[in-house]
Design a protein around this motif. Structure first.
Motif, short mmCIF file in Angstrom:
data_model
loop_
_atom_site.label_atom_id
_atom_site.label_comp_id
_atom_site.label_asym_id
_atom_site.label_seq_id
_atom_site.Cartn_x
_atom_site.Cartn_y
_atom_site.Cartn_z
N SER A 193 0.84 -1.26 0.18
CA SER A 193 -0.12 0.01 0.12
C SER A 193 0.80 1.07 -0.13
N SER A 194 1.78 1.41 0.80
CA SER A 194 3.00 2.30 0.77
C SER A 194 3.55 2.76 -0.63
N ALA A 195 3.92 1.76 -1.29
CA ALA A 195 4.40 1.87 -2.47
C ALA A 195 3.40 2.22 -3.56
N ALA A 196 2.19 1.80 -3.41
CA ALA A 196 1.12 2.24 -4.24
C ALA A 196 0.96 3.67 -4.14
N HIS A 197 0.82 4.26 -2.66
CA HIS A 197 0.61 5.52 -2.27
C HIS A 197 1.65 6.27 -2.82
N TYR A 198 3.02 6.22 -2.67
CA TYR A 198 4.09 7.18 -3.08
C TYR A 198 4.26 7.01 -4.50
N SER A 199 3.87 6.13 -5.31
CA SER A 199 3.93 5.92 -6.86
C SER A 199 2.66 6.63 -7.52
N VAL A 250 -0.89 -16.10 15.05
CA VAL A 250 -0.53 -16.13 16.25
C VAL A 250 0.21 -14.90 16.82
N CYS A 251 -0.29 -14.13 17.78
CA CYS A 251 0.17 -12.98 18.01
C CYS A 251 -0.35 -12.42 19.50
N GLY A 252 0.19 -11.61 20.04
CA GLY A 252 -0.42 -10.78 21.29
C GLY A 252 -1.50 -9.78 20.92
N ASP A 253 -1.14 -9.23 19.78
CA ASP A 253 -2.26 -8.52 19.11
C ASP A 253 -2.14 -7.11 19.59
N ALA A 254 -1.15 -6.58 20.12
CA ALA A 254 -1.02 -5.28 21.03
C ALA A 254 -0.29 -4.52 20.11
N VAL A 255 -0.76 -3.19 19.94
CA VAL A 255 0.21 -2.29 19.07
C VAL A 255 -0.10 -0.79 19.72
N GLY A 256 0.92 0.06 19.73
CA GLY A 256 0.88 1.31 20.02
C GLY A 256 0.10 2.34 19.23
N LYS A 257 -0.94 3.08 19.70
CA LYS A 257 -1.38 4.20 18.71
C LYS A 257 -0.41 4.88 18.17
N ASN A 258 0.78 5.21 18.85
CA ASN A 258 1.62 6.11 17.93
C ASN A 258 2.17 5.42 16.60
N SER A 259 2.22 3.91 16.60
CA SER A 259 2.83 3.46 15.30
C SER A 259 1.75 3.39 14.36
N VAL A 260 0.63 3.25 14.64
CA VAL A 260 -0.50 3.16 13.75
C VAL A 260 -1.00 4.61 13.07
N ASP A 261 -0.56 5.52 14.18
CA ASP A 261 -0.63 6.97 13.53
C ASP A 261 0.48 7.31 12.61
N TYR A 262 1.49 6.87 12.83
CA TYR A 262 2.68 7.01 12.07
C TYR A 262 2.13 6.54 10.26
N MET A 263 1.67 5.59 10.32
CA MET A 263 1.28 4.66 8.91
C MET A 263 0.14 5.56 8.52
N THR A 264 -0.91 6.07 9.23
CA THR A 264 -1.99 6.79 8.74
C THR A 264 -1.58 8.00 8.32
N ILE A 271 5.35 -1.84 11.23
CA ILE A 271 4.50 -0.59 10.24
C ILE A 271 5.28 0.32 9.86
N ILE A 272 6.34 0.75 10.71
CA ILE A 272 7.26 1.94 10.43
C ILE A 272 8.03 1.53 9.37
N ALA A 273 8.86 0.46 9.39
CA ALA A 273 9.46 -0.16 8.28
C ALA A 273 8.92 -0.45 6.93
N ALA A 274 7.54 -0.82 7.10
CA ALA A 274 6.90 -1.01 5.70
C ALA A 274 6.40 0.33 5.09
N THR A 275 6.09 1.20 5.86
CA THR A 275 5.81 2.60 5.44
C THR A 275 7.01 3.26 4.59
#
Ligand SMILES: Cc1cc2nc3c(=O)[nH]c(=O)nc-3n(C[C@H](O)[C@H](O)[C@H](O)COP(=O)(O)OP(=O)(O)OC[C@H]3O[C@@H](n4cnc5c(N)ncnc54)[C@H](O)[C@@H]3O)c2cc1C
Length: 487
Positions: A24-30, A56-70, A339-343
Motif C-alpha cells: 500500500s505504501s508503494a502504491a501511495h508514493y507512486s 499467532v500474536c499478542g495482538d497489541a500495538v501502540g497508537k503512535n505506530s498506527v498513527d505513523y502509518m495513517t 508498520i514503520i519499516a513497511a511505510t
C-alpha cells in the motif's frame, strides 16, 4: 534481462501485516503508477496467516505506530480490525509489589480480521494479489535479485515471475533470506538464543476474583517472572471485559536451565496452561469462537529478540518486518517496527524505481531511513534484554523497586533504553552483593547503549563503508556481553 521486460515493478513476498502495508505504501508514493504484486501462501480468507495454528500474536500495538502509518500513507484502522482500545501497558515484578506503567495508548487488534481490511485497501489501490503460492527462492542474474520462484499449492504448477524489486515480508522463518544466493551484507541466519518460543490462547472467561494485577480491561499486563516464563515474560492482554489474549514467551536455553534446576519437564504449552490456571480473575476459560476467532484461538510461533538485520537491502531485494528480525528486543513487539519499516520501505522502493536503479547502493537509503526512525536503539535493547534474561526473580524484584527513576520509565515508554542515572548516587545504599553487581551491570548497559546509539547514528551512507562499521558494532556488542557475563 532488460528491466522493461520484467513482469512487475515490485513483488511483495508474503501478504502478512508488513507485506500488505509495504504494498500500500508503494502504491501511495507512486500514485498507483507501478505494477505491484503481493504473493501469499494462504487462500484469500486466510491471508496473513502465519502458521497452521493461525495468526499467532499478542495482538497489541501502540497508537503512535498506527498513527505513523495513517499520517504518511493514509491507511486507517478502526473496528473491527481494532478489537479493543487500551490505555497502556503495566509490567509487574515477580512479587507483584512493583509495577511500572508505560507505552501510552494502544490497540488490541484482531489479526484474523485485519488482513481482510488490508486486502480491501490493497485492491482499491490497484495492487494484484496471488494466493496459495509457496515461494521457494529468488530468481537471480548477475548478482541481482530479479524475481521469485515458487509453487502453486492447488495446481502444483510452478510460479515464476520477474520484477525490479522483491520485498521480502515472509516472516521470521524466511527461506528467501536464509537461502539468498547473491553476494550481500544481509545476515542469513539468526542465533538460536535470539529467538523466543511464544504461544497464546484467545479465551472468553467468567470473572473470578477482582484483581487488576491479573486482568485489567484497560491495560495490557506483563508479568516478569523467571519461573513462569524463563528468559521471557508472560502477558494478559484484554480483548474486552471477558475476553483475553493470554500467553508467554520463553528463551529455550533458559527453559532448559529452569527445568533442570527444578527437575521438571515442562514445555511451552504446559507453561502457558499453568499460567492460565494460576490467574485468579480468569475462571472457566473457553476458546473464543465465532467467525473472527475460529482457527485462531490457540497457537505457538517464534519471535526474534535481537537488533534488526545489520543490513536490510541487497541488489533488487529488501527485507521488512519479522523477516528482518525487527521485533523490539525487550518485549518482542514486532507490529510497531513492521508498520514503520513497511511505510518507509514502500517510499524508498518507489524512489529507486523512479531513478531506474534497484541496486544495493540505490536501495541503501532504506537502511538509513529505518535506522533513523527506529533501528538506532535496538542494539542497546538487545544487550539490555540479554542482561535481564539472566537475572533471578529476587534481582528483578529489587531492581524494579529501587533502580528505576521517573526518567527511566519515560525512556521505556518511548521505547528507549533507560539511563539508570540514579544508580551512581545509590551505590552505598544497595543491599546485597548480587544487587550491587546488578546496579553496576545496568549502569554499564546504559553506557554501552549511548555508544551504540551514536554508532547507529553514524550508519554508513554507502555499502562500501559497511564492513568497517559492522566490525566495530560486533566488537561493541561482544565486549559488552563478555563484561556482563552473557557471552
Ligand atoms: C505469540 C506471539 C505474540 C506476539 N505478540 C505481539 C504483540 O502483542 N505485539 C506486537 O507488536 N508484536 C507481537 N508479536 C510479533 C508480531 O506478531 C510480528 O512482529 C508481526 O506479525 C510481523 O509481521 P510480518 O508481516 O513481518 O510477518 P508475519 O505476520 O509472519 O507474516 C508473514 C506472511 O508471509 C507468509 N509467508 C511466509 N512464508 C511464505 C512463503 N514461503 N511463501 C508465501 N508466503 C509466505 C505467511 O503465510 C504470512 O502471511 C508476537 C508474535 C508472536 C508469535
Amino acid at each position: 534481462m532488460p528491466t522493461e521486460l520484467r513482469d512487475y515493478d515490485i513483488i511483495v513476498a508474503g501478504g502478512g501485516l508488513a507485506g500488505m502495508i509495504v504494498a500500500s505504501s508503494a502504491a501511495h508514493y507512486s500514485r498507483q503508477s507501478l505494477k505491484i504484486l503481493v504473493v501469499d501462501r494462504n487462500p484469500s480468507p486466510q491471508l496473513g496467516k502465519k502458521t497452521i495454528s493461525g495468526w499467532v500474536c499478542g495482538d497489541a500495538v501502540g497508537k503512535n505506530s498506527v498513527d505513523y502509518m495513517t499520517s504518511r500513507i493514509g491507511i486507517k484502522w478502526q473496528s473491527p480490525e481494532i478489537e479493543h482500545p487500551v490505555k497502556g501497558v503495566i509490567a509487574y515484578s515477580p512479587d507483584h509489589e512493583t509495577s511500572i506503567s508505560f507505552d501510552g495508548e494502544g490497540y488490541i487488534l484482531n489479526r484474523k480480521v485485519l488482513p481482510q481490511k488490508q486486502l480491501d485497501d490493497a485492491l482499491s489501490a490497484g495492487i494484484e494479489i496471488r494466493y496459495n503460492l509457496a515461494l521457494r527462492n529468488v530468481i537471480f542474474d548477475d548478482n541481482r535479485v530479479i524475481g521469485l520462484l515458487g509453487q502453486d499449492l492447488e495446481t502444483k504448477s510452478v510460479f515464476k515471475k520477474t520484477c525490479k524489486i522483491v520485498i521480502d515480508c515472509t516472516g521470521v522463518t524466511s527461506v528467501l533470506r536464509t537461502n539468498l544466493p547473491i553476494r550481500s551484507y544481509i545476515q542469513r541466519k539468526i542465533n538460536r538464543d535470539d529467538l523466543e518460543a511464544t504461544g497464546r490462547y484467545i479465551y472468553n472467561f467468567e470473572n473470578g476474583v477482582d484483581d487488576n494485577t491479573y486482568f485489567d480491561p484497560n491495560y495490557c499486563l506483563i508479568h516478569l517472572d523467571q519461573d513462569i516464563a524463563p528468559g521471557g515474560y508472560a502477558w494478559v492482554f484484554p480483548k474486552g471485559k471477558n475476553k483475553v489474549n493470554i500467553g508467554l514467551g520463553v528463551q529455550q536455553k533458559s527453559m532448559e536451565v529452569h527445568n533442570k534446576k527444578h527437575g521438571l519437564h515442562k514445555d511451552l504449552k504446559t507453561k502457558i496452561d499453568d499460567y492460565v490456571m494460576m490467574n485468579p480473575v480468569i475462571k472457566n476459560p473457553h476458546i473464543a469462537e465465532g467467525e473472527s476467532d475460529d482457527g485462531n484461538s490457540w497457537g505457538t510461533w517464534q519471535v526474534s529478540v535481537r537488533r534488526q538485520n545489520d543490513c536490510l537491502v541487497a541488489n533488487g531485494y529488501m527485507l521488512v518486518g519479522d523477516s528482518a528480525w525487527m521485533p523490539k528486543p525487550l518485549d518482542a513487539g514486532g507490529i510497531g517496527p513492521a508498520i514503520i519499516a513497511a511505510t518507509i520501505a514502500g517510499k524508498d522502493a518507489v524512489q529507486s524505481i523512479q531513478a531506474n536503479d534497484y541496486s544495493e547502493e540505490s536501495l541503501w537509503q532504506y537502511n538509513l531511513d529505518f535506522v533513523d526512525a527506529y533501528g538506532y536503539k535496538t542494539a542497546g535493547l538487545e544487550i539490555f534484554r540479554r542482561l535481564l534474561q539472566k537475572l533471578s526473580n529476587d534481582q528483578i524484584n529489587y531492581g524494579m523497586k529501587h533502580f528505576l527513576s521517573k526518567l527511566d520509565i519515560d525512556n521505556i515508554t518511548n521505547g528507549e533504553h533507560p539511563e539508570f542515572g540514579m544508580l551512581g548516587k545509590l551505590n552505598m545504599f544497595i543491599h546485597g552483593a548480587l544487587n550491587k553487581t546488578l546496579a553496576e551491570d545496568l549502569k554499564h548497559t546504559a553506557e554501552v547503549n549511548k555508544k551504540l546509539v551514536n554508532h547507529f547514528r553514524n550508519y554508513p551512507t554507502k555499502p562500501n563503508d559497511f564492513s568497517d562499521w559492522q566490525n566495530r558494532l560486533t566488537k561493541y556488542m561482544s565486549d559488552a556481553y563478555i563484561k556482563l557475563g552473557c557471552a
